[in-house]
Design an enzyme around this catalytic site. Structure first.
Site, PDB file in Angstrom:
ATOM      1  CG  HIS A   1     -15.777  11.222 -15.120  1.00 44.87           C
ATOM      2  ND1 HIS A   1     -15.679  10.000 -16.377  1.00 44.87           N
ATOM      3  CD2 HIS A   1     -16.899  11.589 -14.778  1.00 44.87           C
ATOM      4  CE1 HIS A   1     -17.081   9.928 -16.006  1.00 44.87           C
ATOM      5  NE2 HIS A   1     -17.643  10.490 -14.829  1.00 44.87           N
TER       6      HIS A   1
ATOM      7  CG  ASP B   1      -5.978  11.294 -19.089  1.00 42.98           C
ATOM      8  OD1 ASP B   1      -7.518  11.916 -19.443  1.00 42.98           O
ATOM      9  OD2 ASP B   1      -5.833  11.559 -20.470  1.00 42.98           O
TER      10      ASP B   1
END
Length: 367
Positions: free
Chosen positions: A46, A272
């Site tokens: 992730h 991110d």
């Protein structure tokens, strides 16, 4: 912890099982897992995968890579995360990599690597955004934003606050990757460059405390509080300060009201994986007649889907300051067009479509 997870998975697994491991916390599970014959093993990573130059200093790098290469299928949010991973594997091991298919041939195994940007449950977000809000959240925010004297004068201080000012929001977990210091510097640059907005625009940063026992996170909080205080001292006017930082965790239902009322949402991470806030903001804001606009870092994973946002380099405070002005001054019809386009993209690539894509790709990779 990874051994315990692997043991539990092994006990529950049967032949032809589908095993899906998530994120870096469980990166060693594939290594410890006694995978049943014909079971499919996939992993989704992730967070951003670093360049090899950064990764190579990790003492446990071989163990980590060996474990990940025990999977049938690996997926990341962004294409450059995949490229970084493949470059890392190439430099650390003797492998053969098919550049066209992103297949890694290692230790008599074949591992497929792919980028699959994760979606959100847009239907749930819309449903939550449409619910009426309880007064407790209004009270908590009002107390943080409005001084006691003004609260007494205002019948509904939360609503009045949004009527009185153009409100820019930021909703983040306290983290050094979120670019909070650069964001505050961009707001200062905006006020200096466009003095007509002094006294009319406020930034509300809702920051969820995170890992504050760790020195690096303590340092981030100290830095942004100091920076906010300096900017507020520089630009303060009677009854107005430009920056409000609220260190509190609110429910998703609470936050939706901010999304729907704010004129601008700043999502400016330095790096991110996906960034849930940007996607939730689009879905919630697209449900109102005069939505706010999204200023989004090019380094957020969500930038690959939210191409109609105002995309910026968060390190460039001048560029961010200009984007803030552009977002605040954007015509209603243009905002509606952009938000509609982004909301439709998120609905098409929702969490269920992403799950189906991952499962299909992992099964194909294991054949």
């Amino acid at each position: 912890m990874n051994q315990r997870f692997a043991k539990a998975i092994g006990e529950a697994s049967r032949q032809n099982s589908f095993i899906w491991v998530h994120d870096y916390q469980l990166a060693l599970v594939p290594k410890y897992l006694n995978k049943p014959k014909d079971a499919v093993l996939g992993m989704f990573w992730h967070i951003p995968w670093p360049t090899w130059e950064a990764f190579r200093i990790l003492p446990q790098k071989k163990e980590l890579l060996e474990s990940m290469l025990s999977c049938d299928f690996l997926a990341f949010h962004r294409g450059y995360h995949v490229r970084n991973f493949l470059d890392t594997v190439r430099r650390e091991f003797e492998v053969r990599i098919d550049e066209e298919t992103n297949k890694v041939y290692y230790n008599k195994r074949m591992i497929t690597v792919k980028n699959l940007p994760m979606g959100i449950d847009s239907d749930v977000i819309k449903a939550v955004a449409q619910q009426s809000q309880e007064s407790s959240f209004f009270g908590a925010i009002a107390k943080a934003l409005v001084d006691i004297d003004n609260q007494k004068k205002m019948k509904n201080s939360f609503e009045e606050f949004f009527k009185k000012y153009k409100v820019i929001i930021g909703i983040d977990r306290l983290d050094y990757t979120k670019g909070l210091a650069f964001r505050l510097k961009a707001i200062e640059k905006f006020l200096k460059k466009y003095p007509q907005y002094v006294g009319k625009v406020v930034y509300v940063g809702i920051i969820a405390p995170s890992r504050e026992a760790i020195p690096a996170y303590k340092a981030v909080r100290k830095e942004i509080r100091k920076l906010a205080s300096e900017i507020n001292l520089k630009y303060v006017r009677e009854g107005w300060v430009p920056i409000h930082l609220i260190y509190q965790v609110f429910t998703r239902k609470d936050v939706m009201n901010f999304y729907k009322k704010a004129q601008l949402c700043l999502v400016t991470p330095l790096d991110d994986g996906m960034n849930l806030v940007s996607k939730e903001f689009v879905i919630a804001a697209s449900s109102v007649e005069n939505p706010g606009m999204l200023v989004l870092s090019q380094f957020a994973g969500s930038a690959i889907d939210l191409t109609s946002a105002l995309i910026i380099n968060p390190y460039n405070v001048e560029e961010v300051a200009i984007a803030i002005k552009d977002g605040l001054e954007m015509k209603r019809q243009e905002k509606l067009r952009r938000m509609k386009s982004m909301a439709e993209a998120l609905e098409d690539k929702n969490i269920y479509a992403w799950t189906e894509d991952f499962v299909r790709a992992a099964i194909d990779a294991a054949k």
